[in-house]
Structures are given as C-alpha cells and as structure tokens.
Design an enzyme around this catalytic site. Structure first.
Site, PDB file in Angstrom:
ATOM      1  N   TYR A 295     -10.093  12.382-114.166  1.00  0.00           N
ATOM      2  CA  TYR A 295     -11.787  12.386-114.306  1.00  0.00           C
ATOM      3  C   TYR A 295     -12.142  12.962-115.311  1.00  0.00           C
ATOM      4  O   TYR A 295     -12.980  12.379-116.214  1.00  0.00           O
ATOM      5  CB  TYR A 295     -12.197  13.006-112.949  1.00  0.00           C
ATOM      6  CG  TYR A 295     -13.645  13.004-112.651  1.00  0.00           C
ATOM      7  CD1 TYR A 295     -14.231  11.972-112.321  1.00  0.00           C
ATOM      8  CD2 TYR A 295     -14.422  14.161-112.803  1.00  0.00           C
ATOM      9  CE1 TYR A 295     -15.638  11.573-112.225  1.00  0.00           C
ATOM     10  CE2 TYR A 295     -15.612  14.249-112.841  1.00  0.00           C
ATOM     11  CZ  TYR A 295     -16.349  13.044-112.370  1.00  0.00           C
ATOM     12  OH  TYR A 295     -17.655  13.238-112.181  1.00  0.00           O
TER      13      TYR A 295
ATOM     14  N   ASN B  14     -18.436  -5.298-110.575  1.00  0.00           N
ATOM     15  CA  ASN B  14     -17.551  -4.208-111.035  1.00  0.00           C
ATOM     16  C   ASN B  14     -17.218  -3.882-112.191  1.00  0.00           C
ATOM     17  O   ASN B  14     -17.102  -4.750-113.192  1.00  0.00           O
ATOM     18  CB  ASN B  14     -15.960  -4.825-110.369  1.00  0.00           C
ATOM     19  CG  ASN B  14     -15.081  -3.979-110.550  1.00  0.00           C
ATOM     20  OD1 ASN B  14     -15.171  -2.996-111.123  1.00  0.00           O
ATOM     21  ND2 ASN B  14     -13.928  -4.089-109.854  1.00  0.00           N
ATOM     22  N   VAL B  15     -17.682  -2.717-112.763  1.00  0.00           N
ATOM     23  CA  VAL B  15     -17.811  -2.322-113.961  1.00  0.00           C
ATOM     24  C   VAL B  15     -16.517  -2.421-114.796  1.00  0.00           C
ATOM     25  O   VAL B  15     -16.581  -2.546-116.121  1.00  0.00           O
ATOM     26  CB  VAL B  15     -18.516  -0.987-114.204  1.00  0.00           C
ATOM     27  CG1 VAL B  15     -19.789  -0.924-113.606  1.00  0.00           C
ATOM     28  CG2 VAL B  15     -17.684   0.208-113.463  1.00  0.00           C
TER      29      VAL B  15
ATOM     30  N   ILE C  27     -23.443  18.073-107.652  1.00  0.00           N
ATOM     31  CA  ILE C  27     -24.540  17.275-107.212  1.00  0.00           C
ATOM     32  C   ILE C  27     -24.297  16.872-105.740  1.00  0.00           C
ATOM     33  O   ILE C  27     -22.988  16.139-105.553  1.00  0.00           O
ATOM     34  CB  ILE C  27     -24.989  16.168-108.016  1.00  0.00           C
ATOM     35  CG1 ILE C  27     -24.985  16.432-109.321  1.00  0.00           C
ATOM     36  CG2 ILE C  27     -26.232  15.415-107.456  1.00  0.00           C
ATOM     37  CD1 ILE C  27     -26.275  17.510-109.993  1.00  0.00           C
TER      38      ILE C  27
END
Ligand code: NAD
Length: 263
Positions: A153, A54-55, A188
């Site tokens: 974000y 988990n970063v 993307i």
C-alpha cells in the site's frame, strides 16, 4: 455560484467511502458526474450516470473513454480514487518487507498504481478539449512515510504521489490546460478500516486509540472533509496549482513522534 457548473467529472471507486462523498459534493456543485466502480450493482444518484470500470483493466478504460467522448465530447475532472489496502486482500496478515506475499503486492499495485496511471493516460486525451481540466489522484499519508505493516500500500501510494508530478509537468510543458495534483488523506472513517476494526469493541477502541495518539487534532477525519479538498483542486479556484500535494490528516504529518513536548 456553483463551482463545477458545466464540468464533466469521472470518479473511480465511487460506490462508497471517499469516492461516494466526492461524487455527492460534485453533484451539489452542478457537475455532471460519471460514477464508476468495480461493483456492478452501484446505485447512481441524481445528476450522475454509472459505468462499470475496473481501474486495473486497460480495456475498461478504453470503453469508458469512448463512451464519454461519444456522449459528452470532453472530460474536465478525473478523480483517481479507487484503492485497496494489503490487509483484506491478504487474509488479515500484515504485509511487512520481509514476509509480504507477491500476489498481494501485485494486486495492490495493479489497482492503486496501474489504475491511477491508466486513468491519467486515458483522461489526458479526453481533457485536451477542456478549457480547464483537473486530475486528482488520491494517494495517502502512506505515500509520504513508511508503513511497514502494509508495505505494498505504502509503496503504491508513494508511486502515485510521484506519478502525479510527471503528469503535471508533462501536461504543462505540452501546453494542455490540465492540472494534476495528489491528495494525502490520513485516517478517514470508511470501510477501508474494517479489517483493523474487526474483532469486537475492545479491539476497535485499541485501534482508534493508537491512531489518535498520532493525530494532533485528536479525531479521525470524514469522507466529506476529503471531498471538500477534492472540490477545491477540481475547481478553477486552484487554477495555478499543479504537481502539488495536499495533506488532509489532522496534522499527522506535521507532528513529531514525541508530540509537542508540552504537558
Ligand atoms: P473504500 O474501501 O470505502 O472504497 C473504495 C472503493 O474502491 C470501493 O467502492 C471499491 O469497490 C472500489 N474499488 C476497489 N477496487 C477497485 C477496482 N479495481 N476498480 C474500481 N473500483 C475499485 O475506501 P476509501 O477509504 O473510500 O478509499 C478511497 C481512496 O482513498 C483509496 O485510494 C484509499 O487508498 C484512499 N485513502 C483512504 C484513507 C482512509 O483512511 N479511508 C486514507 C488514505 C487514503
């Protein structure tokens, strides 16, 4: 000639989407790839091993770093790819600068920004013994322009863009052979768009239509196309490139909101 032969690469958020595509391409180029993700059930493919990470948890980074040091003795490539948007986390509500939810803000910054900063912090130690190392931070076009509907974000990705430059300059000034660059994908096709595409084919058509109006190349991008850019920055072909930004956006950031004004 394989472009990543004898290199050890760690990719975060490698269960699916862009991270998975990068992992598959790096394996084709003969890197030893350590896939990591928050999901415990991820399937390693040939030429890879999986480690849970988990970063946003420093203890996870410590464990993974120790494991890589013991098993491989070095790290050559880190792709800080794991990321989330405000949208799914905040139960479908757009997060604008007036109304954003603080819990959501913290969660997005914990994963997108703290996750990248921790990744760089721990990778630098492992990379000092590499003759040519590369850190690739996945930012976004949202790190370069404001996106008022996903305010956390956008803020987190802008910070990733700048942190990349701090890392690049630090490593260069210290004389480490570690480059650090950011990638800025546009739209993307991956699951990250799911919340915006949900609600039936009509809603999906509308969303895609809106997106395409801002993309001069008039199509969405693919995870493979981002992977190819990551491969370039990871490889020794990019040996004099550090602290730079590469857009993969079909021209989104190059155009004006009025378009080319040519009929
Ligand atoms: P995705 O949702 O398909 O995949 C994201 C991956 O990250 C998943 O495997 C998920 O399990 C993992 N993840 C989430 N939280 C994590 C955590 N705390 N620790 C470790 N792993 C975690 O998304 P994607 O489109 O492949 O996005 C990958 C990166 O590219 C993200 O940083 C995203 O912001 C960025 N990006 C994507 C687009 C796009 O249009 N898809 C555009 C610009 C930037």
């Amino acid at each position: 000639m394989y472009r990543l032969k004898n290199k050890v690469a760690l990719i975060t958020g490698a269960d699916k989407g862009i991270g998975r595509a990068i992992a598959e391409l790096f394996v084709k180029e003969r890197a030893t790839v350590i896939l990591t993700d928050i999901h415990p059930e991820i399937e390693p493919c040939e030429g890879t091993e999986y480690l849970p990470l988990n970063v946003s948890q420093e203890s996870d980074w410590r464990d993974v770093t120790q494991r890589i040091q013991e098993k491989y003795g070095k790290l050559d490539i880190l792709v800080n790819n794991a990321g989330i948007t405000d949208l799914p986390f905040c139960k479908g509500k757009f997060q604008d600068p007036e109304t954003f939810d603080m819990e959501c803000w913290d969660e997005v910054h914990n994963i997108n920004l703290k996750g990248v900063a921790l990744g760089c912090k721990y990778a630098i130690g492992l990379m000092k013994s590499s003759p040519a190392a590369s850190i690739i931070n996945i930012s976004s076009i949202a790190g370069k322009v404001g996106l008022p509907g996903t305010v956390a974000y956008s803020s987190s990705k802008a910070a990733v863009r700048n942190h990349t430059k701090s890392v690049a300059v630090h490593c260069a000034e210290k004389g480490y052979n570690i480059r650090c660059n950011s990638l800025h994908p546009g739209a993307i096709i991956t699951d990250i768009w799911k919340p915006l595409m949900a609600g039936g084919p009509e809603r999906q058509k509308n969303t895609v239509g809106k997106l395409l109006r801002g993309i001069p190349m008039n199509r969405l991008g693919t995870a493979d196309e981002v992977a190819k850019a990551a491969l370039f920055l990871a490889s020794d072909d990019a040996s004099y490139i550090t602290g730079s930004e590469l857009n993969i956006d079909g021209g989104m950031l190059a155009t004006s909101p009025t378009g080319s004004l040519v009929q």
